[in-house]
Design an enzyme around this catalytic site. Sequence first.
Site, PDB file in Angstrom:
ATOM      1  N   LYS A 194       0.855  -1.193   0.000  1.00  0.00           N
ATOM      2  CA  LYS A 194       0.000   0.000   0.000  1.00  0.00           C
ATOM      3  C   LYS A 194       0.887   1.237   0.000  1.00  0.00           C
ATOM      4  O   LYS A 194       1.670   1.458   0.927  1.00  0.00           O
ATOM      5  CB  LYS A 194      -0.926   0.004   1.218  1.00  0.00           C
ATOM      6  CG  LYS A 194      -1.875   1.196   1.272  1.00  0.00           C
ATOM      7  CD  LYS A 194      -2.747   1.120   2.510  1.00  0.00           C
ATOM      8  CE  LYS A 194      -3.688   2.310   2.610  1.00  0.00           C
ATOM      9  NZ  LYS A 194      -4.510   2.261   3.839  1.00  0.00           N
ATOM     10  N   LYS A 247      -2.272  -1.457  -3.716  1.00  0.00           N
ATOM     11  CA  LYS A 247      -3.131  -0.272  -3.628  1.00  0.00           C
ATOM     12  C   LYS A 247      -2.250   0.967  -3.667  1.00  0.00           C
ATOM     13  O   LYS A 247      -1.302   1.060  -2.890  1.00  0.00           O
ATOM     14  CB  LYS A 247      -3.937  -0.310  -2.326  1.00  0.00           C
ATOM     15  CG  LYS A 247      -4.850   0.904  -2.135  1.00  0.00           C
ATOM     16  CD  LYS A 247      -5.552   0.848  -0.789  1.00  0.00           C
ATOM     17  CE  LYS A 247      -6.470   2.056  -0.619  1.00  0.00           C
ATOM     18  NZ  LYS A 247      -7.136   2.073   0.698  1.00  0.00           N
TER      19      LYS A 247
END
Length: 324
Positions: A194, A247
């Site tokens: 992320k 992400k």
Amino acid sequence: MFKRFRRLRINETLRNLVQETHLSCDDFIYPLFVREGEGIKTEVSSMPGVFQMSIDEILKECEYLMSINLKSIILFAIPDVKDSVGSECLCNESIIARTVKAIKAKYPEMFVVTDLCFCEYTDHGHCGILDPKTETVDNDKTLEISAQQAIVHAKAGVDMIAPSGMMDGIITTLRTALDENGYENLPIMAYSTKFASGYYGPFRDVAESSPSFGDRRTYQMNPANRLEAIEESLADEAEGADILMVKPALAFLDVIRDIRNETKLPLCVYNVSGEYAMLKNAGAAGLIDYERVMMETLIGFKRAGANMIITYHAKEACELLRKN
């Protein structure tokens, strides 16, 4: 002689027969945002088509999602009360727990994932307990309360937990806590890679989770770091994650492919709020064929190696797939 690639493109049926990558409703997880109250369905100005909803409206939304064969959601909560440690999400009657119970009672076949983090619940907007000396999140203290939050979600009946805070050791911590409390069959989807990204901008509006100071670069990843991105995901796999994630997705297709090549675990991507808002605004301005570009973007994630996609486009994509 030269190869005539166009032989396989001239006939539409043949084009479909040789198509390598496909989308289906089973590929998507749809984010939903719940807040206290009744009869609330408030559209977020920066994310057209995305709403903050009360539990009763969430249930209506789930009924429609089931009707279009969209059977997987990920829940985020916006509490009325916030404090320095996000204590609202640590009680068994938290808004996220009550929402999970309500959905599973009415739609037991709906697959419910919960985002496990603290940014929506803390008054400072960071993803855990703050260390006053370093003015960043205290990793190990946050692990302790993350385990408590996971048990709350598990008791509520969630189908999968997705910890998003990017704390080191989070998968080991949650797996141990879940197993010790009899939830050894509850899967964990790691936000394993992320990035600290500008693409999250509109999410701060819908989740009301903007940091009150600084940013999250001390715990989320540097977008420039490809090798570290791979290492992060492989570490979560080694700790026992069942599904990995990248992400954001759109600017990180190379990382998706890299991780796909390094692991046999299922791989999810999160098509985040800024990516969604860009397409929505470009479509509204008449700059693109919105539906065509949306589907092209989603199939790009699968082509890069994703098995599943968390996306705000999920409902529209399933509607289109049903028509076709």
